[in-house]
Design a protein around this motif. Structure first.
Motif, PDB file in Angstrom:
ATOM      1  N   ARG A  76      42.254  46.318  39.274  1.00 64.01           N
ATOM      2  CA  ARG A  76      41.390  45.167  38.985  1.00 64.01           C
ATOM      3  C   ARG A  76      42.145  43.855  39.180  1.00 64.01           C
ATOM      4  O   ARG A  76      41.622  42.905  39.777  1.00 64.01           O
ATOM      5  N   GLN A  77      43.362  43.802  38.672  1.00 63.63           N
ATOM      6  CA  GLN A  77      44.163  42.587  38.839  1.00 63.63           C
ATOM      7  C   GLN A  77      44.393  42.295  40.318  1.00 63.63           C
ATOM      8  O   GLN A  77      44.301  41.139  40.752  1.00 63.63           O
ATOM      9  N   ALA A  78      44.680  43.335  41.091  1.00 62.45           N
ATOM     10  CA  ALA A  78      44.899  43.161  42.526  1.00 62.45           C
ATOM     11  C   ALA A  78      43.647  42.637  43.209  1.00 62.45           C
ATOM     12  O   ALA A  78      43.708  41.739  44.067  1.00 62.45           O
ATOM     13  N   TYR A  79      42.495  43.162  42.828  1.00 62.91           N
ATOM     14  CA  TYR A  79      41.228  42.749  43.442  1.00 62.91           C
ATOM     15  C   TYR A  79      40.888  41.309  43.072  1.00 62.91           C
ATOM     16  O   TYR A  79      40.480  40.507  43.927  1.00 62.91           O
ATOM     17  N   GLU A  80      41.069  40.981  41.808  1.00 63.79           N
ATOM     18  CA  GLU A  80      40.709  39.636  41.350  1.00 63.79           C
ATOM     19  C   GLU A  80      41.632  38.569  41.927  1.00 63.79           C
ATOM     20  O   GLU A  80      41.204  37.418  42.137  1.00 63.79           O
ATOM     21  N   THR A  81      42.892  38.910  42.188  1.00 60.65           N
ATOM     22  CA  THR A  81      43.841  37.916  42.699  1.00 60.65           C
ATOM     23  C   THR A  81      43.882  37.871  44.224  1.00 60.65           C
ATOM     24  O   THR A  81      44.619  37.061  44.793  1.00 60.65           O
ATOM     25  N   THR A  82      43.096  38.712  44.881  1.00 64.84           N
ATOM     26  CA  THR A  82      43.023  38.685  46.347  1.00 64.84           C
ATOM     27  C   THR A  82      41.582  38.433  46.803  1.00 64.84           C
ATOM     28  O   THR A  82      41.224  37.304  47.129  1.00 64.84           O
ATOM     29  N   VAL A  86      39.543  34.142  47.120  1.00 64.61           N
ATOM     30  CA  VAL A  86      39.424  33.345  48.339  1.00 64.61           C
ATOM     31  C   VAL A  86      38.775  32.013  47.973  1.00 64.61           C
ATOM     32  O   VAL A  86      37.978  31.938  47.019  1.00 64.61           O
ATOM     33  N   PRO A  87      39.094  30.927  48.677  1.00 69.78           N
ATOM     34  CA  PRO A  87      38.633  29.592  48.271  1.00 69.78           C
ATOM     35  C   PRO A  87      37.117  29.450  48.117  1.00 69.78           C
ATOM     36  O   PRO A  87      36.646  28.665  47.291  1.00 69.78           O
ATOM     37  N   HIS A  88      36.350  30.191  48.899  1.00 68.87           N
ATOM     38  CA  HIS A  88      34.900  30.026  48.901  1.00 68.87           C
ATOM     39  C   HIS A  88      34.179  31.041  48.023  1.00 68.87           C
ATOM     40  O   HIS A  88      32.951  31.113  48.047  1.00 68.87           O
ATOM     41  N   TYR A  89      34.920  31.824  47.236  1.00 72.18           N
ATOM     42  CA  TYR A  89      34.300  32.957  46.533  1.00 72.18           C
ATOM     43  C   TYR A  89      33.159  32.516  45.603  1.00 72.18           C
ATOM     44  O   TYR A  89      32.061  33.069  45.652  1.00 72.18           O
ATOM     45  N   ASP A  95      30.144  36.606  42.204  1.00 71.51           N
ATOM     46  CA  ASP A  95      29.857  37.899  41.594  1.00 71.51           C
ATOM     47  C   ASP A  95      30.889  38.240  40.527  1.00 71.51           C
ATOM     48  O   ASP A  95      32.013  37.736  40.540  1.00 71.51           O
ATOM     49  N   THR A  96      30.512  39.143  39.634  1.00 75.78           N
ATOM     50  CA  THR A  96      31.473  39.711  38.698  1.00 75.78           C
ATOM     51  C   THR A  96      32.305  40.755  39.432  1.00 75.78           C
ATOM     52  O   THR A  96      32.017  41.108  40.585  1.00 75.78           O
ATOM     53  N   TYR A  97      33.305  41.263  38.763  1.00 74.43           N
ATOM     54  CA  TYR A  97      34.155  42.300  39.345  1.00 74.43           C
ATOM     55  C   TYR A  97      33.322  43.516  39.761  1.00 74.43           C
ATOM     56  O   TYR A  97      33.425  43.994  40.898  1.00 74.43           O
ATOM     57  N   VAL A  98      32.475  43.986  38.882  1.00 69.75           N
ATOM     58  CA  VAL A  98      31.650  45.165  39.180  1.00 69.75           C
ATOM     59  C   VAL A  98      30.684  44.871  40.323  1.00 69.75           C
ATOM     60  O   VAL A  98      30.520  45.669  41.249  1.00 69.75           O
ATOM     61  N   GLU A  99      30.024  43.736  40.276  1.00 67.33           N
ATOM     62  CA  GLU A  99      29.068  43.370  41.326  1.00 67.33           C
ATOM     63  C   GLU A  99      29.752  43.276  42.683  1.00 67.33           C
ATOM     64  O   GLU A  99      29.207  43.712  43.704  1.00 67.33           O
ATOM     65  N   SER A 100      30.947  42.719  42.696  1.00 66.75           N
ATOM     66  CA  SER A 100      31.678  42.594  43.959  1.00 66.75           C
ATOM     67  C   SER A 100      32.061  43.960  44.506  1.00 66.75           C
ATOM     68  O   SER A 100      31.908  44.229  45.703  1.00 66.75           O
ATOM     69  N   LEU A 101      32.549  44.842  43.648  1.00 63.33           N
ATOM     70  CA  LEU A 101      32.899  46.198  44.086  1.00 63.33           C
ATOM     71  C   LEU A 101      31.683  46.924  44.641  1.00 63.33           C
ATOM     72  O   LEU A 101      31.764  47.609  45.663  1.00 63.33           O
ATOM     73  N   GLN A 102      30.547  46.784  43.981  1.00 60.69           N
ATOM     74  CA  GLN A 102      29.334  47.445  44.439  1.00 60.69           C
ATOM     75  C   GLN A 102      28.896  46.914  45.797  1.00 60.69           C
ATOM     76  O   GLN A 102      28.446  47.673  46.664  1.00 60.69           O
ATOM     77  N   GLY A 103      29.018  45.617  45.990  1.00 58.90           N
ATOM     78  CA  GLY A 103      28.602  45.023  47.256  1.00 58.90           C
ATOM     79  C   GLY A 103      29.557  45.287  48.395  1.00 58.90           C
ATOM     80  O   GLY A 103      29.136  45.546  49.522  1.00 58.90           O
ATOM     81  N   GLU A 104      30.855  45.234  48.107  1.00 57.51           N
ATOM     82  CA  GLU A 104      31.850  45.392  49.157  1.00 57.51           C
ATOM     83  C   GLU A 104      32.158  46.854  49.453  1.00 57.51           C
ATOM     84  O   GLU A 104      32.398  47.219  50.604  1.00 57.51           O
ATOM     85  N   ALA A 112      33.875  54.424  39.648  1.00 59.89           N
ATOM     86  CA  ALA A 112      35.167  55.091  39.475  1.00 59.89           C
ATOM     87  C   ALA A 112      36.249  54.117  39.020  1.00 59.89           C
ATOM     88  O   ALA A 112      37.150  54.482  38.264  1.00 59.89           O
ATOM     89  N   LEU A 113      36.144  52.864  39.466  1.00 62.29           N
ATOM     90  CA  LEU A 113      37.165  51.868  39.121  1.00 62.29           C
ATOM     91  C   LEU A 113      36.896  51.155  37.811  1.00 62.29           C
ATOM     92  O   LEU A 113      37.777  50.453  37.297  1.00 62.29           O
ATOM     93  N   THR A 114      35.708  51.316  37.247  1.00 62.67           N
ATOM     94  CA  THR A 114      35.367  50.538  36.050  1.00 62.67           C
ATOM     95  C   THR A 114      34.830  51.370  34.888  1.00 62.67           C
ATOM     96  O   THR A 114      34.536  50.805  33.827  1.00 62.67           O
ATOM     97  N   ASP A 115      34.718  52.703  35.039  1.00 56.04           N
ATOM     98  CA  ASP A 115      34.086  53.484  33.971  1.00 56.04           C
ATOM     99  C   ASP A 115      35.067  53.995  32.925  1.00 56.04           C
ATOM    100  O   ASP A 115      34.709  54.821  32.077  1.00 56.04           O
ATOM    101  N   GLY A 116      36.306  53.573  32.982  1.00 55.42           N
ATOM    102  CA  GLY A 116      37.262  53.930  31.949  1.00 55.42           C
ATOM    103  C   GLY A 116      38.075  55.179  32.238  1.00 55.42           C
ATOM    104  O   GLY A 116      38.896  55.577  31.421  1.00 55.42           O
TER     105      GLY A 116
END
Length: 264
Positions: A76-82, A86-89, A95-104, A112-116
């Motif tokens: 999660r830290q890696a995803y949020e910091t990369t 991005v400047p235009h995010y 999006d939230t972390y979950v929304e971004s993962l679902q879209g991308e 799998a990455l957020t259900d604990g």
């Protein structure tokens, strides 16, 4: 600036705005490409985890419903910091972390990455594969945007002298011209209209080739609709050519009225 700019036809009008939009989208796409590359590199540095019960036996991931493990937190830290940095995010996605993962990636990978559960090898490989696919799609998009930029540059160079000549012809007074001169003007306006037709045909062929690439989301039929969706136009070249052609016909009608009043 020439006289046609106020109507949005000149090279400093609609076509210039289109070029700005292409360059902006190209820069943003390149930023996202680099972000996903950095994310993949960071994920590769994170070891897969296993959950071990007492006695050394491995517990299935489905049996574990605890707080995110160290591996999941690092992802999660890696995803949020990369990707999410991005400047235009915020402007384009927000999006939230979950929304971004679902879209991308996909809902399954997001879960799998957020259900604990832990960051096991299967999850790790799926995440790496999704990051690679995200890069591939953006590499294709960068190439398509480069092609669109080249197409716009070529069209602008082709239309600039036509726009300038039509503006000059539109500003003329034909009342005192001879019939021969008027006939020459009319012939020249026919040539200019045919040139516009050629530009339009070339642009249509370019859009057709872009559709064949099939890199765009299904909601966007071609590069023009995708890139210019925030603009007041979808097809800057075609609308510019159509407006310029109409102006040519208006000037030609003026010349023909003068010819009707003039004796050969």
């Amino acid at each position: 600036m020439d006289g046609t700019d106020e109507a949005g036809v000149g090279t400093d009008g609609r076509l210039r705005r289109a070029m700005t939009a292409v360059r902006r989208e190209r820069r943003r796409t390149a930023d996202e490409l680099e972000a996903f590359r950095a994310f993949e590199d960071r994920v590769r540095a994170i070891d897969a985890e296993t959950t071990t019960a007492r006695g050394g036996s491995t517990v299935s991931v489905a049996a574990v419903r605890s707080q995110p493990t160290s591996g999941l937190r690092r992802v999660r830290q890696a995803y949020e910091t990369t990707v999410m940095s991005v400047p235009h995010y915020v402007e384009e996605y927000d999006d939230t972390y979950v929304e971004s993962l679902q879209g991308e990636f996909s809902p399954d990978i997001a879960s799998a990455l957020t259900d604990g559960t832990n960051f096991n090898e299967r999850c790790r490989q799926a995440t790496l594969s999704a990051a690679s696919e995200a890069q591939s799609s953006r590499e294709l998009l960068v190439g398509a945007l480069d092609s669109e930029r080249e197409s716009l540059q070529e069209v602008t160079e082709e239309l600039r002298p036509v726009i300038e000549e039509v503006a000059d012809l539109a500003a003329r007074s034909y009342a005192e011209e001879s019939f021969g001169s008027l006939d020459a003007y009319r012939a020249r306006l026919h040539v200019l209209e045919e040139h516009c037709d050629d530009v339009a045909a070339g642009r249509q062929a370019s859009l057709f080739e872009q559709r064949r690439a099939r890199w765009l989301p299904s909601s966007a039929p071609d590069i023009a609709c995708y890139v210019y969706q925030a603009e007041a136009f979808d097809y800057p070249v075609m609308s510019t050519v159509a407006e310029l052609t109409e102006r040519i016909r208006t000037v030609r009608a003026t010349v023909e009225r003068a010819m009707a009043r003039c004796r050969p």
